[in-house]
Scaffold this motif. Structure first.
Motif, mmCIF file in Angstrom:
data_model
loop_
_atom_site.group_PDB
_atom_site.id
_atom_site.type_symbol
_atom_site.label_atom_id
_atom_site.label_comp_id
_atom_site.label_asym_id
_atom_site.label_seq_id
_atom_site.Cartn_x
_atom_site.Cartn_y
_atom_site.Cartn_z
ATOM 1 N N LEU A 23 0.817 -1.203 0.000
ATOM 2 C CA LEU A 23 0.000 0.000 0.000
ATOM 3 C C LEU A 23 0.858 1.263 0.000
ATOM 4 C CD1 LEU A 23 -2.713 -1.082 2.596
ATOM 5 C CD2 LEU A 23 -3.100 -0.715 0.158
ATOM 6 N N ARG A 24 1.958 1.236 0.751
ATOM 7 C CA ARG A 24 2.806 2.421 0.863
ATOM 8 C C ARG A 24 3.599 2.709 -0.397
ATOM 9 N NH1 ARG A 24 3.819 0.354 6.196
ATOM 10 N NH2 ARG A 24 5.709 -0.665 5.428
ATOM 11 N N THR A 25 3.920 1.670 -1.171
ATOM 12 C CA THR A 25 4.886 1.846 -2.259
ATOM 13 C C THR A 25 4.320 1.693 -3.665
ATOM 14 O OG1 THR A 25 5.518 -0.503 -2.179
ATOM 15 C CG2 THR A 25 6.738 1.024 -0.755
ATOM 16 N N CYS A 26 3.088 1.188 -3.809
ATOM 17 C CA CYS A 26 2.601 0.865 -5.159
ATOM 18 C C CYS A 26 2.223 2.100 -5.971
ATOM 19 C CB CYS A 26 1.416 -0.093 -5.080
ATOM 20 S SG CYS A 26 -0.044 0.600 -4.277
ATOM 21 N N GLY A 27 1.841 3.191 -5.310
ATOM 22 C CA GLY A 27 1.450 4.384 -6.054
ATOM 23 C C GLY A 27 0.073 4.296 -6.694
ATOM 24 N N TRP A 28 -0.725 3.303 -6.302
ATOM 25 C CA TRP A 28 -2.050 3.130 -6.896
ATOM 26 C C TRP A 28 -3.051 4.128 -6.329
ATOM 27 C CZ3 TRP A 28 -2.314 -2.891 -6.015
ATOM 28 C CH2 TRP A 28 -1.401 -3.503 -6.881
ATOM 29 N N HIS A 29 -4.158 4.300 -7.082
ATOM 30 C CA HIS A 29 -5.286 5.098 -6.639
ATOM 31 C C HIS A 29 -6.570 4.288 -6.801
ATOM 32 C CE1 HIS A 29 -2.373 8.341 -7.002
ATOM 33 N NE2 HIS A 29 -3.200 9.126 -6.349
ATOM 34 N N THR A 30 -7.586 4.687 -6.053
ATOM 35 C CA THR A 30 -8.889 4.031 -6.180
ATOM 36 C C THR A 30 -9.964 5.062 -6.474
ATOM 37 O OG1 THR A 30 -9.385 4.213 -3.814
ATOM 38 C CG2 THR A 30 -8.254 2.209 -4.545
ATOM 39 N N THR A 49 -3.032 -7.269 -11.535
ATOM 40 C CA THR A 49 -1.739 -7.167 -10.875
ATOM 41 C C THR A 49 -1.905 -7.735 -9.478
ATOM 42 O OG1 THR A 49 -1.198 -5.163 -12.136
ATOM 43 C CG2 THR A 49 0.082 -5.578 -10.138
ATOM 44 N N ALA A 50 -0.897 -8.451 -9.001
ATOM 45 C CA ALA A 50 -0.976 -9.088 -7.689
ATOM 46 C C ALA A 50 -1.412 -8.099 -6.614
ATOM 47 C CB ALA A 50 0.367 -9.704 -7.326
ATOM 48 N N ASP A 51 -2.319 -8.526 -5.753
ATOM 49 C CA ASP A 51 -2.817 -7.788 -4.587
ATOM 50 C C ASP A 51 -3.845 -6.715 -4.930
ATOM 51 O OD1 ASP A 51 -1.252 -9.254 -2.803
ATOM 52 O OD2 ASP A 51 0.412 -7.836 -2.919
ATOM 53 N N ALA A 52 -4.128 -6.469 -6.193
ATOM 54 C CA ALA A 52 -5.042 -5.375 -6.532
ATOM 55 C C ALA A 52 -6.466 -5.654 -6.056
ATOM 56 C CB ALA A 52 -5.037 -5.115 -8.033
ATOM 57 N N SER A 53 -6.922 -6.909 -6.085
ATOM 58 C CA SER A 53 -8.270 -7.198 -5.589
ATOM 59 C C SER A 53 -8.323 -7.049 -4.072
ATOM 60 C CB SER A 53 -8.712 -8.594 -6.008
ATOM 61 O OG SER A 53 -7.869 -9.593 -5.467
ATOM 62 N N LYS A 54 -7.225 -7.371 -3.377
ATOM 63 C CA LYS A 54 -7.174 -7.170 -1.927
ATOM 64 C C LYS A 54 -7.250 -5.690 -1.590
ATOM 65 C CE LYS A 54 -4.322 -11.269 -1.062
ATOM 66 N NZ LYS A 54 -3.015 -11.747 -0.534
ATOM 67 N N VAL A 55 -6.540 -4.877 -2.353
ATOM 68 C CA VAL A 55 -6.591 -3.429 -2.143
ATOM 69 C C VAL A 55 -8.017 -2.924 -2.349
ATOM 70 C CG1 VAL A 55 -5.854 -1.199 -3.069
ATOM 71 C CG2 VAL A 55 -4.172 -3.012 -2.693
ATOM 72 N N ALA A 56 -8.707 -3.450 -3.380
ATOM 73 C CA ALA A 56 -10.087 -3.038 -3.636
ATOM 74 C C ALA A 56 -10.972 -3.332 -2.432
ATOM 75 C CB ALA A 56 -10.616 -3.746 -4.884
ATOM 76 N N LEU A 57 -10.823 -4.519 -1.855
ATOM 77 C CA LEU A 57 -11.631 -4.894 -0.706
ATOM 78 C C LEU A 57 -11.322 -4.010 0.500
ATOM 79 C CD1 LEU A 57 -13.660 -6.893 0.582
ATOM 80 C CD2 LEU A 57 -11.698 -8.316 1.184
ATOM 81 N N VAL A 58 -10.042 -3.794 0.779
ATOM 82 C CA VAL A 58 -9.648 -2.978 1.929
ATOM 83 C C VAL A 58 -10.165 -1.546 1.772
ATOM 84 C CG1 VAL A 58 -7.671 -1.968 3.129
ATOM 85 C CG2 VAL A 58 -7.633 -4.386 2.494
ATOM 86 N N ASP A 59 -10.040 -0.985 0.586
ATOM 87 C CA ASP A 59 -10.481 0.388 0.368
ATOM 88 C C ASP A 59 -11.994 0.507 0.480
ATOM 89 O OD1 ASP A 59 -9.474 3.170 -0.766
ATOM 90 O OD2 ASP A 59 -11.352 2.699 -1.769
ATOM 91 N N LEU A 60 -12.725 -0.478 -0.055
ATOM 92 C CA LEU A 60 -14.176 -0.421 0.022
ATOM 93 C C LEU A 60 -14.655 -0.545 1.464
ATOM 94 C CD1 LEU A 60 -16.838 -0.173 -1.431
ATOM 95 C CD2 LEU A 60 -16.775 -2.634 -1.901
ATOM 96 N N VAL A 61 -14.008 -1.381 2.257
ATOM 97 C CA VAL A 61 -14.348 -1.478 3.675
ATOM 98 C C VAL A 61 -14.144 -0.124 4.361
ATOM 99 C CG1 VAL A 61 -13.604 -2.450 5.889
ATOM 100 C CG2 VAL A 61 -13.981 -3.958 3.932
ATOM 101 N N ALA A 62 -13.023 0.537 4.067
ATOM 102 C CA ALA A 62 -12.750 1.846 4.668
ATOM 103 C C ALA A 62 -13.819 2.859 4.272
ATOM 104 C CB ALA A 62 -11.366 2.332 4.251
ATOM 105 N N ARG A 63 -14.211 2.873 3.001
ATOM 106 C CA ARG A 63 -15.235 3.811 2.540
ATOM 107 C C ARG A 63 -16.585 3.502 3.190
ATOM 108 N NH1 ARG A 63 -13.947 6.520 -2.804
ATOM 109 N NH2 ARG A 63 -11.855 5.830 -3.380
ATOM 110 N N MET A 64 -16.893 2.217 3.337
ATOM 111 C CA MET A 64 -18.145 1.844 3.996
ATOM 112 C C MET A 64 -18.190 2.350 5.424
ATOM 113 S SD MET A 64 -19.483 -1.952 2.999
ATOM 114 C CE MET A 64 -20.929 -1.635 4.012
ATOM 115 N N ARG A 65 -17.103 2.131 6.143
ATOM 116 C CA ARG A 65 -17.059 2.548 7.538
ATOM 117 C C ARG A 65 -17.208 4.066 7.664
ATOM 118 N NH1 ARG A 65 -12.863 -0.048 8.665
ATOM 119 N NH2 ARG A 65 -11.372 1.668 8.583
ATOM 120 N N GLU A 66 -16.532 4.805 6.797
ATOM 121 C CA GLU A 66 -16.622 6.259 6.815
ATOM 122 C C GLU A 66 -18.035 6.744 6.510
ATOM 123 O OE1 GLU A 66 -13.783 7.428 3.932
ATOM 124 O OE2 GLU A 66 -12.054 6.770 5.103
ATOM 125 N N ALA A 67 -18.735 6.011 5.641
ATOM 126 C CA ALA A 67 -20.077 6.420 5.216
ATOM 127 C C ALA A 67 -21.159 6.026 6.208
ATOM 128 C CB ALA A 67 -20.386 5.819 3.850
#
Length: 258
Positions: free
Chosen positions: A95-102, A176-194
């Motif tokens: 998460l810290r180094t990939c430079g991805w966005h959602t 790309t490896a781990d991208a679906s895991k990142v999707a799940l983690v980010d969606l959980v964070a957005r759900m909690r915030e909402a």
């Protein structure tokens, strides 16, 4: 292809809000009437009103070859606790180094079709009829996607149906490896915030278990769902760097046991 730096994404502050759908013409059986395989009934259609009614009841379609459309409400049911998603040390480094966005709802069509294109037994159920049905739900504001981007390349995502404070994840993919895991983690964070309360993933897999998913009895799931479906929850759909997920937006725990 849409990318996170595009002005359209910057302007997209909120996920689409649900619009009214015509009532279904079908009398769907109660989820509690499911047989030992979780089958509630056979037939009906994939019209928006039918799908919304089904998800409100804790029922979902799962096409099988050689038979009319079956509808399921499994027991036990798999969920991801919003305060219990598991993020490993290696994932935190990623998460810290990939430079991805959602983003949310920027490339729903692409996410669904990428999930449908997956080879293997767990990808064949997303038929062309299912793709069309969920695209309709998305346009009506009931279905959402979470996209993971590496610059302007879509590398992973998840899509599902939101009814009130409950979200049912239908499928996810990665290029790309781990991208679906990142999707799940980010969606959980957005759900909690909402203010979301229930993240339903339907059936347990080892992948989901490793991310912190647990199994609950159908009766407990339906009770929780009943307290969610009439609440007003609105996701923040703005583009975000996934590096923020290492800053306290997720809870690192050991994988939970059923």
């Amino acid at each position: 292809m849409q990318c996170p730096g595009d002005r359209r994404v910057e302007d997209l502050a909120r996920a689409r809000r649900p619009r009214p759908v015509p009532p279904t013409v079908w009398a769907l059986p109660a989820a509690e009437s499911a047989d030992e395989d979780g089958v509630v009934g056979i037939g009906a259609d994939l019209a928006p009103g039918t799908l919304v009614d089904a998800y409100r009841r804790g029922i979902f379609p799962w096409p099988h070859r050689g038979m009319s459309l079956p509808w399921f409400s499994p027991d036990p049911r798999a969920i991801v606790p919003l305060d219990g998603v598991h993020v490993s040390r290696s994932m935190r480094r990623r998460l810290r180094t990939c430079g991805w966005h959602t983003t949310m709802d920027v490339a729903f069509d692409e996410v669904v079709r990428a999930c449908a294109d997956r080879r293997g037994a767990d990808g064949t159920w997303i038929t062309s009829e299912m793709v069309h049905a969920y695209l309709q739900l998305h346009h009506l504001g009931w279905a959402h996607s979470l996209e993971v981007w590496d610059r302007d390349r879509l590398v992973g995502g998840i899509y599902g149906v939101q009814v009130g404070a409950a979200f049912t994840g239908e499928s996810m993919f990665h290029r790309t490896a781990d991208a679906s895991k990142v999707a799940l983690v980010d969606l959980v964070a957005r759900m909690r915030e909402a203010g979301g309360l229930l993240f339903d993933v339907q059936l347990m897999t080892e992948h989901l278990r490793s991310m912190g998913a647990v199994e609950v009895r159908r009766a407990a799931f339906l009770q929780a769902l009943g307290g969610c479906v009439d609440l007003d929850v609105e996701f923040d759909a703005a583009a975000r760097s996934v590096a923020r997920l290492t800053g306290g937006d997720v809870h690192r725990t050991s994988p939970a046991s059923p």
